[in-house]
Design a protein around this motif. Structure first.
Motif, PDB file in Angstrom:
ATOM      1  N   ALA A  82       2.003  -1.171  15.462  1.00 51.92           N
ATOM      2  CA  ALA A  82       1.173  -2.359  14.677  1.00 51.92           C
ATOM      3  C   ALA A  82       1.767  -2.776  13.522  1.00 51.92           C
ATOM      4  CB  ALA A  82      -0.081  -2.145  14.573  1.00 51.92           C
ATOM      5  N   TRP A  83       2.452  -1.709  12.824  1.00 53.61           N
ATOM      6  CA  TRP A  83       3.037  -1.984  11.423  1.00 53.61           C
ATOM      7  C   TRP A  83       4.690  -1.901  11.541  1.00 53.61           C
ATOM      8  CZ3 TRP A  83       0.372  -3.780   7.518  1.00 53.61           C
ATOM      9  CH2 TRP A  83      -1.303  -3.441   7.455  1.00 53.61           C
ATOM     10  N   GLN A  84       5.238  -1.814  12.611  1.00 55.28           N
ATOM     11  CA  GLN A  84       6.580  -1.544  12.690  1.00 55.28           C
ATOM     12  C   GLN A  84       7.284  -2.754  12.014  1.00 55.28           C
ATOM     13  OE1 GLN A  84       7.968   0.140  16.125  1.00 55.28           O
ATOM     14  NE2 GLN A  84       9.978  -0.370  15.787  1.00 55.28           N
ATOM     15  N   GLY A  85       8.278  -2.559  11.218  1.00 55.98           N
ATOM     16  CA  GLY A  85       9.244  -3.474  10.333  1.00 55.98           C
ATOM     17  C   GLY A  85       8.477  -3.630   8.962  1.00 55.98           C
ATOM     18  N   ARG A  86       7.313  -2.946   8.842  1.00 50.33           N
ATOM     19  CA  ARG A  86       6.591  -3.352   7.614  1.00 50.33           C
ATOM     20  C   ARG A  86       6.239  -1.802   6.989  1.00 50.33           C
ATOM     21  NH1 ARG A  86       1.604  -6.880   8.323  1.00 50.33           N
ATOM     22  NH2 ARG A  86       1.311  -5.574  10.138  1.00 50.33           N
ATOM     23  N   MET A  87       6.694  -0.718   7.465  1.00 52.52           N
ATOM     24  CA  MET A  87       6.320   0.470   7.000  1.00 52.52           C
ATOM     25  C   MET A  87       7.683   1.330   6.529  1.00 52.52           C
ATOM     26  SD  MET A  87       3.716   3.253   8.202  1.00 52.52           S
ATOM     27  CE  MET A  87       3.848   2.727  10.121  1.00 52.52           C
ATOM     28  N   LEU A  88       7.798   1.821   5.378  1.00 51.33           N
ATOM     29  CA  LEU A  88       8.912   2.807   4.996  1.00 51.33           C
ATOM     30  C   LEU A  88       8.403   4.134   4.503  1.00 51.33           C
ATOM     31  CD1 LEU A  88      10.429   0.463   2.291  1.00 51.33           C
ATOM     32  CD2 LEU A  88      10.704   0.271   4.611  1.00 51.33           C
ATOM     33  N   ASN A  89       9.483   4.963   4.759  1.00 50.24           N
ATOM     34  CA  ASN A  89       9.075   6.270   4.374  1.00 50.24           C
ATOM     35  C   ASN A  89      10.509   6.986   3.579  1.00 50.24           C
ATOM     36  OD1 ASN A  89       7.641   8.959   4.604  1.00 50.24           O
ATOM     37  ND2 ASN A  89       8.888   9.512   6.048  1.00 50.24           N
ATOM     38  N   ALA A 108       0.887  -1.319   0.087  1.00 47.51           N
ATOM     39  CA  ALA A 108       0.293   0.077   0.066  1.00 47.51           C
ATOM     40  C   ALA A 108       0.721   1.398   0.104  1.00 47.51           C
ATOM     41  CB  ALA A 108      -1.079  -0.093   1.393  1.00 47.51           C
ATOM     42  N   ILE A 109       0.534   2.042  -0.806  1.00 46.91           N
ATOM     43  CA  ILE A 109       1.250   3.422  -0.852  1.00 46.91           C
ATOM     44  C   ILE A 109       0.251   4.650  -0.072  1.00 46.91           C
ATOM     45  CG2 ILE A 109       2.433   5.254  -2.208  1.00 46.91           C
ATOM     46  CD1 ILE A 109       3.104   2.816  -4.239  1.00 46.91           C
ATOM     47  N   LEU A 110       0.716   5.275   0.643  1.00 52.10           N
ATOM     48  CA  LEU A 110      -0.053   6.326   1.180  1.00 52.10           C
ATOM     49  C   LEU A 110       0.574   7.772   0.894  1.00 52.10           C
ATOM     50  CD1 LEU A 110      -0.914   3.803   2.972  1.00 52.10           C
ATOM     51  CD2 LEU A 110      -0.822   5.201   4.883  1.00 52.10           C
ATOM     52  N   ILE A 111      -0.668   8.533   0.206  1.00 52.58           N
ATOM     53  CA  ILE A 111      -0.120   9.730  -0.281  1.00 52.58           C
ATOM     54  C   ILE A 111      -0.972  10.757   0.236  1.00 52.58           C
ATOM     55  CG2 ILE A 111       0.948   8.711  -2.556  1.00 52.58           C
ATOM     56  CD1 ILE A 111      -1.756   9.811  -3.971  1.00 52.58           C
ATOM     57  N   SER A 112      -0.533  12.253   0.033  1.00 53.24           N
ATOM     58  CA  SER A 112      -1.317  13.378   0.449  1.00 53.24           C
ATOM     59  C   SER A 112      -1.607  14.425  -0.817  1.00 53.24           C
ATOM     60  CB  SER A 112      -0.851  13.954   1.630  1.00 53.24           C
ATOM     61  OG  SER A 112      -0.898  13.243   2.691  1.00 53.24           O
ATOM     62  N   GLY A 113      -0.718  14.023  -1.802  1.00 56.12           N
ATOM     63  CA  GLY A 113      -0.542  15.227  -2.688  1.00 56.12           C
ATOM     64  C   GLY A 113      -0.429  14.561  -4.181  1.00 56.12           C
ATOM     65  N   GLY A 114       0.370  14.994  -4.878  1.00 53.18           N
ATOM     66  CA  GLY A 114       0.474  14.657  -6.381  1.00 53.18           C
ATOM     67  C   GLY A 114       1.086  13.104  -6.852  1.00 53.18           C
ATOM     68  N   GLY A 115       2.005  12.807  -5.753  1.00 51.29           N
ATOM     69  CA  GLY A 115       2.306  11.349  -5.860  1.00 51.29           C
ATOM     70  C   GLY A 115       3.557  11.356  -6.711  1.00 51.29           C
ATOM     71  N   SER A 116       4.284  11.965  -6.782  1.00 52.30           N
ATOM     72  CA  SER A 116       5.637  11.574  -7.761  1.00 52.30           C
ATOM     73  C   SER A 116       6.226  10.396  -7.455  1.00 52.30           C
ATOM     74  CB  SER A 116       6.399  12.985  -8.196  1.00 52.30           C
ATOM     75  OG  SER A 116       7.036  13.263  -6.917  1.00 52.30           O
ATOM     76  N   LEU A 151      14.879   8.030  -8.127  1.00 55.83           N
ATOM     77  CA  LEU A 151      15.536   6.756  -8.127  1.00 55.83           C
ATOM     78  C   LEU A 151      15.899   5.908  -6.927  1.00 55.83           C
ATOM     79  CD1 LEU A 151      18.417   8.806  -9.847  1.00 55.83           C
ATOM     80  CD2 LEU A 151      16.665   7.373 -10.905  1.00 55.83           C
ATOM     81  N   LEU A 152      15.816   6.629  -5.559  1.00 50.42           N
ATOM     82  CA  LEU A 152      16.289   5.815  -4.514  1.00 50.42           C
ATOM     83  C   LEU A 152      15.020   4.955  -4.016  1.00 50.42           C
ATOM     84  CD1 LEU A 152      18.227   5.388  -2.068  1.00 50.42           C
ATOM     85  CD2 LEU A 152      17.173   7.320  -0.982  1.00 50.42           C
ATOM     86  N   TYR A 153      13.925   5.396  -3.979  1.00 52.70           N
ATOM     87  CA  TYR A 153      12.703   4.676  -3.094  1.00 52.70           C
ATOM     88  C   TYR A 153      12.403   3.526  -3.997  1.00 52.70           C
ATOM     89  CZ  TYR A 153       8.842   5.137   0.314  1.00 52.70           C
ATOM     90  OH  TYR A 153       8.014   4.843   1.085  1.00 52.70           O
ATOM     91  N   PRO A 154      12.470   3.375  -5.193  1.00 50.46           N
ATOM     92  CA  PRO A 154      11.969   2.188  -5.752  1.00 50.46           C
ATOM     93  C   PRO A 154      13.158   1.160  -5.635  1.00 50.46           C
ATOM     94  CG  PRO A 154      11.560   3.834  -7.462  1.00 50.46           C
ATOM     95  CD  PRO A 154      12.422   4.511  -6.097  1.00 50.46           C
ATOM     96  N   LYS A 155      14.419   1.411  -5.691  1.00 46.81           N
ATOM     97  CA  LYS A 155      15.572   0.764  -5.214  1.00 46.81           C
ATOM     98  C   LYS A 155      15.400  -0.205  -3.956  1.00 46.81           C
ATOM     99  CE  LYS A 155      19.694   2.148  -4.860  1.00 46.81           C
ATOM    100  NZ  LYS A 155      21.133   2.755  -4.861  1.00 46.81           N
ATOM    101  N   VAL A 179       3.162  -4.532   3.291  1.00 45.74           N
ATOM    102  CA  VAL A 179       4.077  -3.515   3.372  1.00 45.74           C
ATOM    103  C   VAL A 179       3.399  -2.101   3.134  1.00 45.74           C
ATOM    104  CG1 VAL A 179       6.490  -2.632   2.622  1.00 45.74           C
ATOM    105  CG2 VAL A 179       6.204  -5.064   3.329  1.00 45.74           C
ATOM    106  N   ILE A 180       3.727  -1.245   3.813  1.00 49.98           N
ATOM    107  CA  ILE A 180       3.120   0.395   3.545  1.00 49.98           C
ATOM    108  C   ILE A 180       4.181   1.205   3.225  1.00 49.98           C
ATOM    109  CG2 ILE A 180       2.206   2.183   4.604  1.00 49.98           C
ATOM    110  CD1 ILE A 180       0.904   0.460   6.712  1.00 49.98           C
ATOM    111  N   CYS A 181       4.362   1.728   2.126  1.00 48.60           N
ATOM    112  CA  CYS A 181       5.101   2.952   1.712  1.00 48.60           C
ATOM    113  C   CYS A 181       4.502   4.229   1.976  1.00 48.60           C
ATOM    114  CB  CYS A 181       5.358   2.869   0.206  1.00 48.60           C
ATOM    115  SG  CYS A 181       6.532   1.038   0.018  1.00 48.60           S
ATOM    116  N   LEU A 182       5.046   5.212   2.725  1.00 46.64           N
ATOM    117  CA  LEU A 182       4.407   6.519   3.067  1.00 46.64           C
ATOM    118  C   LEU A 182       5.243   7.175   1.810  1.00 46.64           C
ATOM    119  CD1 LEU A 182       4.783   6.867   6.761  1.00 46.64           C
ATOM    120  CD2 LEU A 182       3.137   6.119   5.489  1.00 46.64           C
ATOM    121  N   ALA A 183       4.515   7.838   0.941  1.00 44.20           N
ATOM    122  CA  ALA A 183       5.072   8.859  -0.058  1.00 44.20           C
ATOM    123  C   ALA A 183       4.612  10.079  -0.153  1.00 44.20           C
ATOM    124  CB  ALA A 183       4.982   7.852  -1.557  1.00 44.20           C
ATOM    125  N   GLY A 184       5.095  10.922   0.833  1.00 48.67           N
ATOM    126  CA  GLY A 184       4.460  12.306   0.808  1.00 48.67           C
ATOM    127  C   GLY A 184       3.057  12.208   1.619  1.00 48.67           C
TER     128      GLY A 184
END
Length: 193
Positions: free
Chosen positions: A100-107, A5-13, A176-180, A83-88
């Protein structure tokens, strides 16, 4: 295959770059893009890429942050998210949710952590006279921007840079970094038992 899951608040680049990478052979699949803002431009981008979207408007919960996070948790479970990805995603998540999500959430964060946690990172780097700025991907823990750093990318600060100049160059590196880092993280991910 792991559900992301990707969590966003804006344009989502950054979200868009993650989705593009997951469209190729990948250890994860984009199962959901969720925004706390119904007007977030990234929602239309995700829909156009065939990814399910949800809106959970934090404003409808008033000051009840715990109820917002309870509903968010329910949605993530309904989509069987691993896994959760925070992206903006411009909401600070509470300790109970994060635990509850520790070890499964990136930012992704626009500084070389542990420097400049929180907001206004580029302005703060310029004011400090730093020669380098950059971005970091880290695991999310209850303390803001304090989790283990999984990777970073440096960007030189050039003479005459404004905060916006620096932000623009750092964003290129974020894409470049986040996908890698997500790809590497999912490749060695072990779901909690």
């Amino acid at each position: 295959m792991l559900n992301v899951a990707i969590l966003i608040s804006g344009g989502g680049s950054n979200m868009q770059r993650l989705l593009e990478d997951m469209a190729r052979p990948h250890p994860g699949r984009a199962r959901l893009v969720l925004s706390n803002r119904p007007e977030a431009g990234g929602l239309a981008k995700a829909e156009a890429m065939g990814v399910a979207t949800e809106v959970l408007d934090h404003r409808s919960f008033g000051d009840d942050r715990a109820q917002f996070e309870t509903e968010l948790h329910k949605i993530l479970l309904a989509y069987k998210i691993d896994v959760i990805c925070l992206a903006g995603f411009m909401r600070i998540l509470g300790a109970d949710f994060v635990s509850a999500w520790q070890g499964r959430m990136l930012n992704i964060h626009p500084s070389l952590l542990p420097k400049y946690q929180g907001l206004y990172t580029h302005r703060r780097a310029l004011e400090a006279g730093d020669r380098l700025a950059g971005c970091s991907v880290h695991e999310v823990v209850p303390q803001l921007d304090a989790g283990p750093v999984l990777g970073y990318s440096e960007v030189p600060i050039l003479p005459g840079d404004t905060a916006q100049d620096l932000a623009d160059r750092v964003l290129v590196q974020e894409h470049l970094l986040y996908p890698k880092i997500l790809r590497a993280f999912l490749s060695r991910f072990e779901p909690p038992s």
